[in-house]
Scaffold this motif. Structure first.
Motif, mmCIF file in Angstrom:
data_model
loop_
_atom_site.group_PDB
_atom_site.id
_atom_site.type_symbol
_atom_site.label_atom_id
_atom_site.label_comp_id
_atom_site.label_asym_id
_atom_site.label_seq_id
_atom_site.Cartn_x
_atom_site.Cartn_y
_atom_site.Cartn_z
ATOM 1 N N THR A 1 2.820 0.447 -6.484
ATOM 2 C CA THR A 1 3.606 0.727 -7.689
ATOM 3 C C THR A 1 2.856 1.658 -8.629
ATOM 4 O O THR A 1 3.418 2.646 -9.129
ATOM 5 C CB THR A 1 3.952 -0.583 -8.409
ATOM 6 O OG1 THR A 1 4.683 -1.444 -7.522
ATOM 7 C CG2 THR A 1 4.807 -0.311 -9.635
ATOM 8 N N ASN A 2 1.579 1.365 -8.878
ATOM 9 C CA ASN A 2 0.782 2.219 -9.761
ATOM 10 C C ASN A 2 0.514 3.581 -9.132
ATOM 11 O O ASN A 2 0.459 4.600 -9.821
ATOM 12 C CB ASN A 2 -0.543 1.536 -10.102
ATOM 13 C CG ASN A 2 -0.362 0.302 -10.971
ATOM 14 O OD1 ASN A 2 0.643 0.180 -11.681
ATOM 15 N ND2 ASN A 2 -1.309 -0.617 -10.915
ATOM 16 N N TRP A 3 0.347 3.591 -7.803
ATOM 17 C CA TRP A 3 0.030 4.843 -7.110
ATOM 18 C C TRP A 3 1.146 5.862 -7.262
ATOM 19 O O TRP A 3 0.893 7.057 -7.458
ATOM 20 C CB TRP A 3 -0.226 4.559 -5.626
ATOM 21 C CG TRP A 3 -0.756 5.734 -4.877
ATOM 22 C CD1 TRP A 3 -0.056 6.777 -4.347
ATOM 23 C CD2 TRP A 3 -2.138 6.005 -4.600
ATOM 24 N NE1 TRP A 3 -0.890 7.681 -3.744
ATOM 25 C CE2 TRP A 3 -2.184 7.225 -3.874
ATOM 26 C CE3 TRP A 3 -3.326 5.334 -4.852
ATOM 27 C CZ2 TRP A 3 -3.368 7.796 -3.433
ATOM 28 C CZ3 TRP A 3 -4.504 5.890 -4.406
ATOM 29 C CH2 TRP A 3 -4.534 7.103 -3.705
ATOM 30 N N ASP A 4 2.385 5.423 -7.182
ATOM 31 C CA ASP A 4 3.532 6.328 -7.226
ATOM 32 C C ASP A 4 4.133 6.443 -8.621
ATOM 33 O O ASP A 4 5.228 6.993 -8.774
ATOM 34 C CB ASP A 4 4.605 5.868 -6.247
ATOM 35 C CG ASP A 4 4.178 6.055 -4.795
ATOM 36 O OD1 ASP A 4 3.413 6.988 -4.527
ATOM 37 O OD2 ASP A 4 4.614 5.255 -3.934
ATOM 38 N N LEU B 1 -5.808 6.382 -12.718
ATOM 39 C CA LEU B 1 -6.017 5.289 -11.766
ATOM 40 C C LEU B 1 -7.402 5.428 -11.140
ATOM 41 O O LEU B 1 -7.756 6.481 -10.619
ATOM 42 C CB LEU B 1 -4.937 5.318 -10.685
ATOM 43 C CG LEU B 1 -4.762 4.051 -9.838
ATOM 44 C CD1 LEU B 1 -4.332 2.876 -10.711
ATOM 45 C CD2 LEU B 1 -3.716 4.285 -8.748
ATOM 46 N N SER B 2 -8.194 4.351 -11.204
ATOM 47 C CA SER B 2 -9.588 4.400 -10.764
ATOM 48 C C SER B 2 -9.725 3.987 -9.312
ATOM 49 O O SER B 2 -9.077 3.032 -8.861
ATOM 50 C CB SER B 2 -10.451 3.491 -11.642
ATOM 51 O OG SER B 2 -10.429 3.927 -12.980
ATOM 52 N N SER C 1 -2.883 14.401 -7.748
ATOM 53 C CA SER C 1 -4.000 14.258 -6.809
ATOM 54 C C SER C 1 -3.779 13.085 -5.875
ATOM 55 O O SER C 1 -4.095 13.157 -4.684
ATOM 56 C CB SER C 1 -5.312 14.086 -7.578
ATOM 57 O OG SER C 1 -5.597 15.224 -8.363
ATOM 58 N N ARG C 2 -3.218 12.012 -6.410
ATOM 59 C CA ARG C 2 -2.942 10.833 -5.567
ATOM 60 C C ARG C 2 -1.892 11.161 -4.516
ATOM 61 O O ARG C 2 -2.010 10.733 -3.361
ATOM 62 C CB ARG C 2 -2.472 9.658 -6.434
ATOM 63 C CG ARG C 2 -3.491 9.134 -7.418
ATOM 64 C CD ARG C 2 -3.110 7.750 -7.941
ATOM 65 N NE ARG C 2 -1.786 7.687 -8.507
ATOM 66 C CZ ARG C 2 -1.484 7.886 -9.796
ATOM 67 N NH1 ARG C 2 -2.456 8.212 -10.642
ATOM 68 N NH2 ARG C 2 -0.238 7.780 -10.246
ATOM 69 N N GLN C 3 -0.872 11.918 -4.887
ATOM 70 C CA GLN C 3 0.176 12.258 -3.930
ATOM 71 C C GLN C 3 -0.349 13.161 -2.818
ATOM 72 O O GLN C 3 0.032 13.015 -1.663
ATOM 73 C CB GLN C 3 1.348 12.928 -4.659
ATOM 74 C CG GLN C 3 2.069 12.011 -5.633
ATOM 75 C CD GLN C 3 2.475 10.685 -5.020
ATOM 76 O OE1 GLN C 3 3.179 10.642 -4.017
ATOM 77 N NE2 GLN C 3 2.028 9.581 -5.617
ATOM 78 N N ARG C 4 -1.240 14.098 -3.182
ATOM 79 C CA ARG C 4 -1.823 14.956 -2.151
ATOM 80 C C ARG C 4 -2.663 14.143 -1.172
ATOM 81 O O ARG C 4 -2.628 14.382 0.044
ATOM 82 C CB ARG C 4 -2.682 16.050 -2.802
ATOM 83 C CG ARG C 4 -1.874 17.157 -3.452
ATOM 84 C CD ARG C 4 -2.739 18.367 -3.727
ATOM 85 N NE ARG C 4 -3.809 18.058 -4.671
ATOM 86 C CZ ARG C 4 -3.698 18.190 -5.987
ATOM 87 N NH1 ARG C 4 -2.556 18.607 -6.525
ATOM 88 N NH2 ARG C 4 -4.728 17.914 -6.775
ATOM 89 N N LEU C 5 -3.401 13.173 -1.702
ATOM 90 C CA LEU C 5 -4.214 12.322 -0.830
ATOM 91 C C LEU C 5 -3.329 11.449 0.055
ATOM 92 O O LEU C 5 -3.627 11.255 1.245
ATOM 93 C CB LEU C 5 -5.144 11.447 -1.675
ATOM 94 C CG LEU C 5 -6.052 10.484 -0.896
ATOM 95 C CD1 LEU C 5 -6.941 11.238 0.079
ATOM 96 C CD2 LEU C 5 -6.895 9.651 -1.855
ATOM 97 N N VAL D 1 0.862 -1.180 0.000
ATOM 98 C CA VAL D 1 0.000 0.000 0.000
ATOM 99 C C VAL D 1 0.896 1.227 0.000
ATOM 100 O O VAL D 1 2.095 1.121 0.296
ATOM 101 C CB VAL D 1 -0.934 0.005 1.233
ATOM 102 C CG1 VAL D 1 -1.841 -1.213 1.233
ATOM 103 C CG2 VAL D 1 -0.129 0.080 2.527
ATOM 104 N N PRO D 2 0.376 2.413 -0.329
ATOM 105 C CA PRO D 2 1.195 3.629 -0.193
ATOM 106 C C PRO D 2 1.722 3.759 1.228
ATOM 107 O O PRO D 2 1.032 3.424 2.192
ATOM 108 C CB PRO D 2 0.207 4.749 -0.543
ATOM 109 C CG PRO D 2 -0.797 4.098 -1.435
ATOM 110 C CD PRO D 2 -0.937 2.686 -0.945
#
Length: 292
Positions: A155-158, A165-166, A177-181, A65-66
């Motif tokens: 891996t996909n998140w970063d 990414l859904s 947006s993913r990094q801010r979350l 996970v992140p």
């Protein structure tokens, strides 16, 4: 005797009373027991969040996970918010029954025992870890990412190349947006561990007595708790500083997410010390297994 004794007797003596008062021996024994108790409390407090942070890294490695808690956040806990409460433990006064205890066995009753390791690695740190993970995953869930969709997504998140990414609702998220979350979720995890450490230092005030019996008369600890929370707020809500430290401003509702776990830790520790007091003089199971 330090005053009336001869120089020869002083050189051969194992113990010298500087004031020639035998009552000083009792005071010295009490002070020694107090120092030993406070060192045990300090070790217990310090290991609590350190192990919780270790478990967060394990979740990152195993579940992919992140990262639940950033490296900078870990350092700020150990070298920032934890410092003043840890120092305040040294100012804790002796418990009422400290001179009623039998002399400890130096071979078995050491500073770090199996009971202490079990308490820190398997009890307090686990509760802190669960509180951190609950706050972490709650932030994701509130933004459309349920825990079942987070496993194996690191891996996909970063990946900067993926901008569609859904989440659990099919909404597409870009990289920024993913990094801010992720930073927001890491901040929530940081806040959870800070809140849990506030309760942990209160629990570490005593090894046998109830906190209600001991009271909150250690103003160094009280000010240390205020300092800990204020410093966490400074890191999170100060513009530019929070950006540099990779924190995000949180709504106050997020601060209440770890509160049930903090109350659970406090109640559990009160029950543990109650069991220790009940079996203290008979050396029962609770005293042998739970007394750190």
């Amino acid at each position: 005797m330090g005053i009336s004794g001869t120089e020869v007797s002083k050189e051969t003596a194992d113990l010298i009373l500087m004031d020639d008062n035998f009552a000083t021996i009792v005071t010295g024994v009490e002070e020694g027991r107090l120092i030993f108790d406070n060192l045990k409390k300090l070790i217990s407090y310090s290991l609590g969040d350190n192990c919780a942070e270790l478990y967060c890294v394990w979740v990152f490695i195993i579940l992919r996970v992140p990262l639940p808690l950033g490296t900078i956040a870990m350092l700020l806990i150990m070298l920032g918010t934890d410092v003043m409460p840890a120092i305040s433990i040294a100012h804790e006064t002796a418990e009422a029954d400290i001179m009623k205890l039998k002399p400890r066995d130096p071979k078995t009753q050491t500073l770090v025992t199996s009971q202490l390791m079990s308490y820190t690695y398997g009890q307090t740190s686990v509760m802190e870890f669960i509180a951190g993970m609950f706050s972490y995953f709650s932030v994701f869930a509130l933004n459309g990412w349920y825990p079942n969709t987070m496993v194996g997504i690191e891996t996909n998140w970063d990946s900067k190349a993926i901008n569609d990414l859904s989440d659990s609702y099919g909404q597409e998220w870009c990289y920024s947006s993913r990094q801010r979350l992720k930073i927001t979720a890491q901040t929530a995890s940081f806040v959870a561990i800070v809140i849990m450490q506030v309760v942990n230092v209160i629990c570490c005030k005593t090894r046998r007595m109830s906190v209600f019996q001991k009271g909150m008369d250690n103003w160094n600890m009280n000010l240390g708790i205020v300092f800990e929370i204020a410093l966490a707020c400074f890191f999170i809500y100060t513009p530019r500083i929070n950006h540099g430290l990779q924190f995000a401003g949180l709504p106050m509702t997020i601060w209440f997410l770890p509160v049930p776990f903090a109350l659970l830790l406090f109640v559990y520790d009160e029950m543990r010390r109650w069991a220790i007091r009940k079996s203290q003089w008979t050396k029962g199971w609770a005293f042998q297994e739970l007394y750190t």
